[in-house]
Design a protein around this motif. Structure first.
Motif, PDB file in Angstrom:
ATOM      1  N   GLY A  21       0.815  -1.213   0.000  1.00 15.34           N
ATOM      2  CA  GLY A  21       0.000   0.000   0.000  1.00 15.34           C
ATOM      3  C   GLY A  21       0.847   1.260   0.000  1.00 15.34           C
ATOM      4  O   GLY A  21       1.768   1.394   0.808  1.00 15.34           O
ATOM      5  N   ALA A  38       0.240   6.038   4.989  1.00 13.18           N
ATOM      6  CA  ALA A  38       0.979   5.152   5.903  1.00 13.18           C
ATOM      7  C   ALA A  38       2.168   4.497   5.195  1.00 13.18           C
ATOM      8  O   ALA A  38       3.293   4.511   5.704  1.00 13.18           O
ATOM      9  N   PHE A  63       4.464  -2.014  -2.618  1.00  5.81           N
ATOM     10  CA  PHE A  63       3.592  -2.612  -3.631  1.00  5.81           C
ATOM     11  C   PHE A  63       2.235  -1.934  -3.555  1.00  5.81           C
ATOM     12  O   PHE A  63       1.554  -2.029  -2.532  1.00  5.81           O
ATOM     13  N   GLN A  80      -1.521  -1.373  -5.439  1.00  8.95           N
ATOM     14  CA  GLN A  80      -2.396  -1.967  -6.447  1.00  8.95           C
ATOM     15  C   GLN A  80      -2.757  -0.987  -7.577  1.00  8.95           C
ATOM     16  O   GLN A  80      -2.913  -1.398  -8.721  1.00  8.95           O
ATOM     17  N   LEU A 106      -7.463  17.745   3.671  1.00  5.70           N
ATOM     18  CA  LEU A 106      -6.869  17.059   4.822  1.00  5.70           C
ATOM     19  C   LEU A 106      -6.385  18.110   5.811  1.00  5.70           C
ATOM     20  O   LEU A 106      -5.795  19.113   5.401  1.00  5.70           O
ATOM     21  N   ALA A 154       0.691  -3.149  -8.577  1.00  5.75           N
ATOM     22  CA  ALA A 154       1.153  -4.416  -7.965  1.00  5.75           C
ATOM     23  C   ALA A 154       0.248  -4.763  -6.788  1.00  5.75           C
ATOM     24  O   ALA A 154       0.478  -4.329  -5.664  1.00  5.75           O
ATOM     25  N   ILE A 160      -1.222  -7.080  -3.969  1.00  5.69           N
ATOM     26  CA  ILE A 160      -0.757  -8.241  -3.201  1.00  5.69           C
ATOM     27  C   ILE A 160      -1.963  -8.879  -2.542  1.00  5.69           C
ATOM     28  O   ILE A 160      -2.647  -8.227  -1.738  1.00  5.69           O
ATOM     29  N   ASP A 161      -2.245 -10.120  -2.878  1.00  7.10           N
ATOM     30  CA  ASP A 161      -3.374 -10.807  -2.255  1.00  7.10           C
ATOM     31  C   ASP A 161      -2.885 -11.998  -1.475  1.00  7.10           C
ATOM     32  O   ASP A 161      -1.987 -12.710  -1.923  1.00  7.10           O
ATOM     33  N   ASP A 194      -2.350  -1.264   3.845  1.00  7.48           N
ATOM     34  CA  ASP A 194      -3.283  -1.345   2.714  1.00  7.48           C
ATOM     35  C   ASP A 194      -4.700  -0.908   3.056  1.00  7.48           C
ATOM     36  O   ASP A 194      -5.664  -1.339   2.422  1.00  7.48           O
ATOM     37  N   GLY A 195      -4.838  -0.034   4.056  1.00  4.57           N
ATOM     38  CA  GLY A 195      -6.093   0.672   4.254  1.00  4.57           C
ATOM     39  C   GLY A 195      -7.200  -0.120   4.925  1.00  4.57           C
ATOM     40  O   GLY A 195      -7.006  -1.243   5.390  1.00  4.57           O
ATOM     41  N   ALA A 226     -20.145  10.014   5.021  1.00  4.73           N
ATOM     42  CA  ALA A 226     -19.549  11.325   4.719  1.00  4.73           C
ATOM     43  C   ALA A 226     -19.892  11.668   3.273  1.00  4.73           C
ATOM     44  O   ALA A 226     -19.737  10.835   2.381  1.00  4.73           O
ATOM     45  N   VAL A 254     -17.113  18.635   4.087  1.00  6.05           N
ATOM     46  CA  VAL A 254     -17.503  17.259   4.411  1.00  6.05           C
ATOM     47  C   VAL A 254     -18.740  17.335   5.290  1.00  6.05           C
ATOM     48  O   VAL A 254     -18.724  17.987   6.335  1.00  6.05           O
ATOM     49  N   LEU A 272     -18.729   5.389   6.005  1.00 13.05           N
ATOM     50  CA  LEU A 272     -17.572   5.332   6.899  1.00 13.05           C
ATOM     51  C   LEU A 272     -17.471   3.971   7.577  1.00 13.05           C
ATOM     52  O   LEU A 272     -18.348   3.583   8.361  1.00 13.05           O
ATOM     53  N   PRO A 313     -13.775   9.974  11.369  1.00 14.50           N
ATOM     54  CA  PRO A 313     -12.974  11.211  11.258  1.00 14.50           C
ATOM     55  C   PRO A 313     -13.409  12.316  12.224  1.00 14.50           C
ATOM     56  O   PRO A 313     -13.168  13.482  11.951  1.00 14.50           O
ATOM     57  N   ALA A 327     -10.389  14.054  13.232  1.00 18.60           N
ATOM     58  CA  ALA A 327      -9.522  14.377  12.075  1.00 18.60           C
ATOM     59  C   ALA A 327      -8.081  13.919  12.322  1.00 18.60           C
ATOM     60  O   ALA A 327      -7.136  14.682  12.145  1.00 18.60           O
ATOM     61  N   GLN A 328      -7.932  12.661  12.730  1.00 16.08           N
ATOM     62  CA  GLN A 328      -6.598  12.167  13.106  1.00 16.08           C
ATOM     63  C   GLN A 328      -6.177  10.889  12.381  1.00 16.08           C
ATOM     64  O   GLN A 328      -5.135  10.325  12.697  1.00 16.08           O
TER      65      GLN A 328
END
Ligand SMILES: Cc1cc2nc3c(=O)[nH]c(=O)nc-3n(C[C@H](O)[C@H](O)[C@H](O)COP(=O)(O)OP(=O)(O)OC[C@H]3O[C@@H](n4cnc5c(N)ncnc54)[C@H](O)[C@@H]3O)c2cc1C
Length: 383
Positions: A10, A14, A32, A34, A45, A130, A132-133, A151-152, A174, A217, A267, A293, A296-297
């Motif tokens: 990802g 991060a 990697f 996707q 942000l 790329a 990755i699974d 990867d979120g 949101a 938002v 969300l 959120p 907001a951190q």
């Protein structure tokens, strides 16, 4: 054996920050991602001082401060009467109090700065397109001593860790959009982050200087299925939004009609669970602890995670570093989750609770509101 090379799944905030933070300690990494190209969805942000301090140590803050806006205040305003309920001094006051700036910017600006730094660092390699699974890292050009799942919220890297978190719908939606500075004139304050509060809903608005527009938002309760992840709202979803805001101030509501493309963003949050396997695999950012959120951190925590993980890995073998990293980060993340839940309660209060909230907020001096944020914004990540 100390870690010399890492695989990162990802290339969000991060993953990119992790690669840069590892490189500071001489650890190389291969990322990697996707997506075939990194194009940020979403708009604005807020970068709080705890995250800005780390971006400074990574050498990219100057690039951001050159284009972002440092709001003078963070304001809480009634979305019906438009009365200011409270204001936290920011701008110079933020620099003085937390020793780092508070800025607002477009997400692409942060992503571009991180990407530039990664591409210019010989210790970082970025592979786009790329995916990755199931932890199949056969595409790796070199064996890694540690795998970092960045990867979120829909993380697949979680499958590599027993009892890891999973994602669940929070019951909140949101709606994200932008409005040109010209259309917002006379309605929104161009020097503040403004949170408008109303029954079961709130609206966060702030200027994006580099795009000459306002990021908006709207967050409210709603229904969604996991298949409805990001997209333009349907007619019914738009009606759901308008019904939640029907009793709000008319000039604020007029912003909804002036919006360009609107994004419907259900969300999801991560449940609690293990972030690492005690051996060689660890989760960071939204993969580990996606949260609402309301404080907001989320991105700030992804940045802190990435930076502190690198500090732990610099001094110990992965099997020792990963449990220590998790034990160190979990209390802070849990405390932030509690703050987010408290903010949701305060922001969306109804009836008598709302009246009580307004009285309490109006009695709090600005310095006391700022002091409530010291533990978040004044945090110094370990080196
Ligand atoms: C409405 C809203 C407003 C917010 N506002 C703020 C704010 O003001 N300040 C703040 O600090 N935070 C904010 N956040 C939170 C913040 O956006 C997230 O917490 C942060 O972006 C998470 O970063 P991440 O890198 O962990 O995950 P992501 O940004 O989701 O990145 C994950 C990356 O991994 C890739 N990936 C996924 N699966 C795979 C796979 N199998 N193989 C390879 N790659 C893969 C994805 O394509 C993606 O690029 C907000 C969130 C929302 C929803």
């Amino acid at each position: 054996m100390l870690v010399e090379h890492a695989a990162i799944i990802g290339a969000g905030v991060a993953g990119l920050t992790a690669a840069l933070a590892l490189a500071r300690h001489g650890i190389s990494s291969e990322i990697f991602e996707q997506a075939p190209a990194l194009t940020e969805v979403g708009a604005g942000l807020q970068i709080s001082p705890n995250a800005a301090r780390i971006l400074d140590r990574l050498g990219i803050l100057d690039q951001l401060t050159a284009i972002w806006l440092e709001p003078q205040t963070i304001r809480l305003i009634s979305g019906t009467s438009m009365h200011e309920l409270a204001a936290v001094p920011s701008g110079r006051a933020a620099r003085a109090r937390w020793d780092a700036p508070y800025g607002v910017l477009h997400r692409t600006s942060l992503q571009d700065a991180l990407l530039d730094a990664v591409r210019n660092d010989p210790l970082c390699t970025l592979n786009l397109g790329a995916r990755i699974d199931g932890g199949d890292l056969s595409v790796m050009s070199r064996k890694a001593e540690v795998i970092i799942g960045a990867d979120g919220v829909w993380s697949k890297a979680r499958d590599l860790i027993a009892d890891s978190p999973s994602s669940r719908f929070s019951g909140n939606i949101a709606y994200r959009f932008t409005v040109s500075a010209a259309d917002a004139r006379g309605i929104l304050d161009g020097n503040s982050v403004s949170a408008f509060l109303g029954p079961s809903a709130h609206l966060v608005c702030y200027p994006l200087r580099e795009k000459d527009c306002f990021n908006i938002v709207a967050i409210t309760t709603g229904h969604a299925s996991s298949r409805e992840w990001l997209g333009q709202p349907t007619q019914a979803q738009r009606q759901q939004l308008m019904s939640r805001f029907s009793r709000w101030n008319a000039s604020l509501l007029s912003l909804f009609d002036k919006s360009g493309e609107m994004t419907f963003w259900p969300l999801y949050e991560a449940t609690r669970g293990k972030w690492q396997n005690g051996r060689d695999t660890v989760l960071i950012g939204d993969a580990a602890h996606a949260m609402m959120p309301f404080a907001a951190q989320g991105a700030a925590m992804a940045i802190e995670d990435a930076y502190e993980l690198a500090s732990f890995l610099a001094k110990r073998p992965a099997a020792e570093a990963l449990p220590l990293f998790e034990a160190h980060r979990v209390p802070r993340i849990n405390r932030l989750r509690q703050r987010g839940a408290f903010n949701q309660f305060v922001y969306h209060a109804r009836g008598p609770l709302r009246i009580g909230r307004d009285i309490v907020l109006s009695l709090k001096p600005p310095q006391s509101l700022a002091a409530d944020l010291d533990w978040i914004y004044g945090y110094r990540a370990i080196d």
